[in-house]
Design a protein around this motif. Structure first.
Motif, mmCIF file in Angstrom:
data_model
loop_
_atom_site.group_PDB
_atom_site.id
_atom_site.type_symbol
_atom_site.label_atom_id
_atom_site.label_comp_id
_atom_site.label_asym_id
_atom_site.label_seq_id
_atom_site.Cartn_x
_atom_site.Cartn_y
_atom_site.Cartn_z
ATOM 1 N N UNK A 84 0.814 -1.210 0.000
ATOM 2 C CA UNK A 84 0.000 0.000 0.000
ATOM 3 C C UNK A 84 0.852 1.265 0.000
ATOM 4 N N UNK A 85 2.166 1.123 0.149
ATOM 5 C CA UNK A 85 3.055 2.279 0.260
ATOM 6 C C UNK A 85 2.912 3.230 -0.924
ATOM 7 N N UNK A 86 2.873 2.693 -2.126
ATOM 8 C CA UNK A 86 2.744 3.534 -3.309
ATOM 9 C C UNK A 86 1.493 4.381 -3.278
ATOM 10 N N UNK A 87 0.405 3.810 -2.782
ATOM 11 C CA UNK A 87 -0.848 4.551 -2.686
ATOM 12 C C UNK A 87 -0.725 5.703 -1.692
ATOM 13 N N UNK A 88 -0.061 5.454 -0.566
ATOM 14 C CA UNK A 88 0.126 6.510 0.429
ATOM 15 C C UNK A 88 0.950 7.667 -0.141
ATOM 16 N N UNK A 89 1.966 7.325 -0.921
ATOM 17 C CA UNK A 89 2.830 8.351 -1.495
ATOM 18 C C UNK A 89 2.060 9.249 -2.448
ATOM 19 N N UNK A 90 1.301 8.655 -3.363
ATOM 20 C CA UNK A 90 0.646 9.472 -4.390
ATOM 21 C C UNK A 90 -0.472 10.332 -3.818
ATOM 22 N N UNK A 91 -1.198 9.840 -2.799
ATOM 23 C CA UNK A 91 -2.246 10.688 -2.245
ATOM 24 C C UNK A 91 -1.650 11.788 -1.367
ATOM 25 N N UNK A 92 -0.507 11.520 -0.723
ATOM 26 C CA UNK A 92 0.162 12.573 0.055
ATOM 27 C C UNK A 92 0.664 13.679 -0.865
ATOM 28 N N UNK A 93 1.267 13.305 -1.994
ATOM 29 C CA UNK A 93 1.735 14.301 -2.962
ATOM 30 C C UNK A 93 0.572 15.063 -3.576
ATOM 31 N N UNK A 94 -0.550 14.387 -3.786
ATOM 32 C CA UNK A 94 -1.743 15.065 -4.302
ATOM 33 C C UNK A 94 -2.242 16.107 -3.310
ATOM 34 N N UNK A 95 -2.227 15.755 -2.027
ATOM 35 C CA UNK A 95 -2.647 16.721 -1.010
ATOM 36 C C UNK A 95 -1.747 17.942 -0.970
ATOM 37 N N UNK A 96 -0.447 17.723 -1.113
ATOM 38 C CA UNK A 96 0.510 18.843 -1.145
ATOM 39 C C UNK A 96 0.282 19.698 -2.384
ATOM 40 N N UNK A 97 0.023 19.047 -3.520
ATOM 41 C CA UNK A 97 -0.253 19.791 -4.749
ATOM 42 C C UNK A 97 -1.504 20.650 -4.586
ATOM 43 N N UNK A 98 -2.531 20.090 -3.962
ATOM 44 C CA UNK A 98 -3.757 20.849 -3.724
ATOM 45 C C UNK A 98 -3.503 22.101 -2.898
ATOM 46 N N UNK A 99 -2.699 21.974 -1.852
ATOM 47 C CA UNK A 99 -2.370 23.133 -1.013
ATOM 48 C C UNK A 99 -1.637 24.196 -1.824
ATOM 49 N N UNK A 100 -0.646 23.774 -2.603
ATOM 50 C CA UNK A 100 0.150 24.722 -3.392
ATOM 51 C C UNK A 100 -0.712 25.445 -4.425
ATOM 52 N N UNK A 101 -1.622 24.726 -5.052
ATOM 53 C CA UNK A 101 -2.503 25.349 -6.038
ATOM 54 C C UNK A 101 -3.483 26.312 -5.371
ATOM 55 N N UNK A 102 -3.949 25.959 -4.181
ATOM 56 C CA UNK A 102 -4.828 26.876 -3.449
ATOM 57 C C UNK A 102 -4.084 28.161 -3.089
ATOM 58 N N UNK A 103 -2.840 28.027 -2.651
ATOM 59 C CA UNK A 103 -2.048 29.210 -2.300
ATOM 60 C C UNK A 103 -1.741 30.061 -3.523
ATOM 61 N N UNK A 104 -1.724 29.436 -4.699
ATOM 62 C CA UNK A 104 -1.416 30.167 -5.926
ATOM 63 C C UNK A 104 -2.644 30.812 -6.540
ATOM 64 N N UNK A 105 -3.708 30.019 -6.707
ATOM 65 C CA UNK A 105 -4.888 30.506 -7.424
ATOM 66 C C UNK A 105 -6.186 30.454 -6.661
ATOM 67 N N UNK A 106 -6.130 30.184 -5.373
ATOM 68 C CA UNK A 106 -7.347 30.189 -4.570
ATOM 69 C C UNK A 106 -8.207 28.946 -4.794
ATOM 70 N N UNK A 107 -9.475 29.092 -4.409
ATOM 71 C CA UNK A 107 -10.397 27.965 -4.476
ATOM 72 C C UNK A 107 -10.599 27.453 -5.902
ATOM 73 N N UNK A 108 -10.603 28.362 -6.879
ATOM 74 C CA UNK A 108 -10.844 27.954 -8.263
ATOM 75 C C UNK A 108 -9.748 27.022 -8.768
ATOM 76 N N UNK A 109 -8.495 27.409 -8.532
ATOM 77 C CA UNK A 109 -7.376 26.571 -8.981
ATOM 78 C C UNK A 109 -7.423 25.203 -8.312
#
Length: 214
Positions: A84-109
């Motif tokens: 399951x390690x691979x699954x944990x990695x990709x969803x953690x990176x997705x969560x980080x990407x979501x935060x970065x996009x929110x900080x860049x373009x707000x809720x829409x991004x």
């Protein structure tokens, strides 16, 4: 950072993780790329054989720096190499990407990223290019906030993931051309393991590129 901002970022991270985790176990693929990543991390942790290079791209002998392997190492160590390690990695990176996009373009991004079928599918594959999206989001944030050091770090992270990250690196160089010495220094530091291998073996990547048939 205010408490309200912390709560919003936590909400963004958790929502992204929940969406990306939906039915992930039913669609998760473990093929040649995933086996190669896991085997290389196993060599680092269990066999105690640190490496200066990562995956090989194309028949030209183009290797990547090993940054992603060392990022994966703590995940595999904590889970004792559970599948399951691979699954944990990709969803953690997705969560980080979501935060970065929110900080860049707000809720829409963030919403576009969260609901895009193409990006949703991309985020469900465990492979070397996993760093491209979070690194690109970090680069956009750095460009909008005018942070050249952060942009250089983003370029260095992207180069750990895929050769096409060179285009992102060139954009950052052009945008922050007045700061090129420090940009070059940070990127060189982040890819220094690969540079050492190149110097030790007589620059094989440039040699293969120059000798490749058109």
């Amino acid at each position: 950072m205010k408490l309200r901002q912390i709560l919003i970022l936590t909400l963004v991270f958790l929502d992204t993780v929940l969406v990306r985790n939906h039915r992930l176990s039913e669609t998760f693929i473990f093929g040649e790329d995933q086996e190669d990543l896991s085997w290389r991390v196993k060599q680092i942790i269990i066999d105690r054989q640190p490496t200066l290079i990562s995956a090989k791209f194309s028949s030209l002998g183009f290797y990547l720096p090993p940054g992603y392997l060392y990022l994966l190492a703590p995940f595999f160590l904590v889970t004792n190499f559970h599948p399951v390690t691979g699954q944990l990695v990709i969803i953690a990176l997705a969560g980080i990407t979501g935060i970065l996009l929110y900080l860049t373009g707000g809720w829409l991004a963030w919403y576009i990223y969260l609901t895009s079928p193409l990006l949703h599918q991309y985020d469900r594959i465990f492979w070397n290019p996993n760093l491209i999206l979070p690194a690109s989001a970090l680069a956009v944030l750095a460009l909008t906030k005018k942070r050249p050091l952060l942009a250089a770090v983003a370029a260095g992270l992207a180069l750990q993931s895929h050769p096409q990250a060179i285009w992102l690196t060139l954009v950052i160089f052009f945008y922050y051309r007045r700061h090129w010495p420090i940009i070059l220094g940070i990127i060189s530091l982040l890819v220094s393991p690969l540079i050492l291998v190149e110097l030790r073996h007589g620059l094989p990547i440039p040699h293969h590129l120059l000798s490749a048939q058109p």
